[in-house]
Enzyme design. Structure first.
Site, PDB file in Angstrom:
ATOM      1  N   MET A  81       0.609  -1.368  -0.338  1.00 37.32           N
ATOM      2  CA  MET A  81       0.020  -0.328   0.135  1.00 37.32           C
ATOM      3  C   MET A  81       0.661   1.067  -0.174  1.00 37.32           C
ATOM      4  SD  MET A  81      -2.779  -1.020   2.929  1.00 37.32           S
ATOM      5  CE  MET A  81      -4.058   0.355   2.516  1.00 37.32           C
ATOM      6  N   HIS A  82       0.790   2.139  -0.268  1.00 40.18           N
ATOM      7  CA  HIS A  82       0.766   3.886  -0.112  1.00 40.18           C
ATOM      8  C   HIS A  82       1.768   4.484  -1.430  1.00 40.18           C
ATOM      9  CE1 HIS A  82      -1.220   3.117   4.018  1.00 40.18           C
ATOM     10  NE2 HIS A  82       0.018   2.346   3.950  1.00 40.18           N
ATOM     11  N   ASP A 238      -2.837  -4.855   0.512  1.00 44.94           N
ATOM     12  CA  ASP A 238      -2.106  -5.990   1.204  1.00 44.94           C
ATOM     13  C   ASP A 238      -3.138  -6.879   2.189  1.00 44.94           C
ATOM     14  OD1 ASP A 238      -0.978  -4.660   3.054  1.00 44.94           O
ATOM     15  OD2 ASP A 238       0.988  -4.375   2.066  1.00 44.94           O
TER      16      ASP A 238
END
Length: 487
Positions: A81-82, A238
């Site tokens: 992520m991110h 995830d």
């Protein structure tokens, strides 16, 4: 009919095939180039590395399981992520992706919160350097020539989806980690986007993780020996993907992950933020469902650290601690070796041993480390409860779950049953393969995302609950006292 899950990680890509009943058929992995750190606290990776690894893993499955790959009807995608993947109008990558563990945008986080006091209410989370939006604020300030050319900002798995399908699409669970999503409304927030000089035209289209996002391009249908239309599901970030893999999708269901870092994950029936406790409140990967996470940064990594100091393996240390265990002792360990996320949101926090004596040896220190990590998870549970969340039982995953003593400590500290699943892979690739099944066959996630068989149930020990409550009170008092001496 079969279904394919593709889990895009920073170290590589894992692809898994499942059948209509959700049983794994086969898997393949491919390594990616390791992230680079151009400066201290920075972490970047080339998006082409995820794509190359994705093709390699899928090609290997097509070679090893040609009949099963030919029968694929749905694909699900998961990813770390991110990450800020910046594209121009021709879909060319403008710079290396700034990853989740990049800390360069701390100043921008403070500026964003000062400029927009309502940020936490909308996003459901504190502005942290790990999120995507502060990274774009940093690019806007320090790389304006690149910022001006941005046509789309994609998360890692959305970039892979673009190359697989030609579509800009993201699912709710991953989008919730950008700090641009109105997490309660499950939609982009124009206010949050404007805070970083962006608009929703630069964002991908949003879908639920179990819904259809696009169709696989014909060139890949042919490359992997498939036929007809192959549906690509929205997929998941995830941790939400892992929850789908173990069936933690109903309110109150969750898992505790004893990996290098630690995660306490609980599904919710509605948006339940608690930013004061540094709780992550995100959309889940299925409709009308959210989840909360408490995150600790050094779980099994704390025992790995002690292993390096003592010269004993983590397995030797935990086995010795279990053989001598009679309950908590004087030694207390604060596991803040890499700072801490929940509940302190303090990257500068550091670990400490308290209560050492001449009797303290490697075994007792190992016990204290395991207990300290358990107390950190108890901290996470405490702030989740402050947000109105009750936890009935938790599945244990990750390398640390192999230690019965550690699970016993967790059960007593969290005062809930800890369930150890039967041997198997219940990770992100399985979870998003299940989402691919849902999207392709239009079946409900509740039908597909069942929990695995349980090998062992660890019930809380009444005597340990009482003694650990006393020691946890000492543990909680130590952090502010130690931090006060460091300022």
């Amino acid at each position: 009919m079969t279904y394919l899950g593709i889990d895009v990680g920073t170290s590589g890509v894992k692809a898994m095939l499942i059948d209509r009943e959700g049983r794994p058929i086969g898997e393949a992995t491919a390594k990616a180039m390791e992230p680079v750190r151009p400066q201290p606290g920075w972490s970047e990776q080339r998006p082409i590395d995820w794509w190359t690894a994705t093709l390699e893993a899928a090609d290997r499955l097509a070679k090893d399981y040609p009949k099963e790959m030919a029968a694929v009807r749905g694909i699900g995608l998961s990813g770390h992520m991110h990450g800020a993947t910046l594209l121009d109008r021709e879909d060319k990558v403008l710079r290396p992706c700034i990853l989740w563990n990049d800390g360069r945008s701390a100043a921008e986080c403070a500026e964003m919160e000062a400029e927009m006091p309502r940020l936490r209410d909308i996003a459901g989370n504190i502005a942290m350097p790990g999120f995507t939006a502060p990274k774009l604020a940093w690019v806007r300030k320090h790389e304006p020539e690149i910022f001006e050319r941005i046509a789309k900002v994609l998360l890692p798995k959305a970039y892979v989806r673009l190359l697989l399908t030609g579509e800009y699409v993201e699912d709710m669970s991953d989008a919730a980690g950008t700090l641009w999503l109105d997490v309660g409304k499950r939609d982009w927030s124009d206010e949050l986007l404007a805070l970083t000089g962006l608009t929703r035209e630069q964002m991908p289209r949003l879908v639920e993780g179990s819904e259809r996002s696009a169709a696989l391009k014909p060139e890949f249908v042919n490359r992997w020996g498939m036929s007809g239309e192959v549906v690509v599901a929205g997929g998941a970030g995830d941790n939400a993907a892992a929850a789908c893999g173990i069936g933690a999708i109903r309110p109150g269901e969750g898992f505790v992950s004893l990996g290098t870092s630690g995660v306490l994950f609980v599904s919710n029936d509605r948006f339940r933020p608690n930013t004061e406790g540094a709780v992550h409140a995100f959309c889940h990967a299925i409709p009308d469902t959210w989840h909360q996470m408490g995150v600790i940064l050094s779980a099994t990594d704390s025992l790995n650290w002690l292993s390096r100091v003592t010269g004993q393996t983590p397995q030797e240390l935990s086995a010795a601690a279990e053989a001598r265990f009679t309950g908590p002792r004087e030694e207390i360990f604060l596991p803040y070796l890499s700072g801490e996320r929940t509940p302190h949101n303090n990257a500068a926090a550091r670990g400490s041993f308290i209560g050492l004596s001449h009797l303290s040896d490697a075994t007792l220190m190992a016990q204290a480390v395991m207990e300290g990590v358990s107390y950190a998870f108890r901290d996470c549970q405490r702030v989740l409860k402050d947000a109105g969340t009750e936890i009935g039982q938790l599945l244990a995953v990750g390398g640390g779950s192999k230690s019965t003593l550690w699970l016993k400590m967790l059960a007593a500290n969290l005062n809930c049953e800890i369930l150890l699943p039967e041997d198997g892979d219940y990770g992100g690739a399985l979870g998003v393969a299940r989402l691919g099944l849902c999207a392709a066959e239009r079946v409900s996630p509740e039908e597909v995302m069942t929990m695995p068989g349980i090998a062992k149930v660890i019930t809380p020990d009444a005597a340990l609950i009482e003694t650990y409550s006393e020691h946890y009170a000492r543990y909680r008092a130590l952090y502010p006292a130690i931090e006060e001496t460091r300022t």
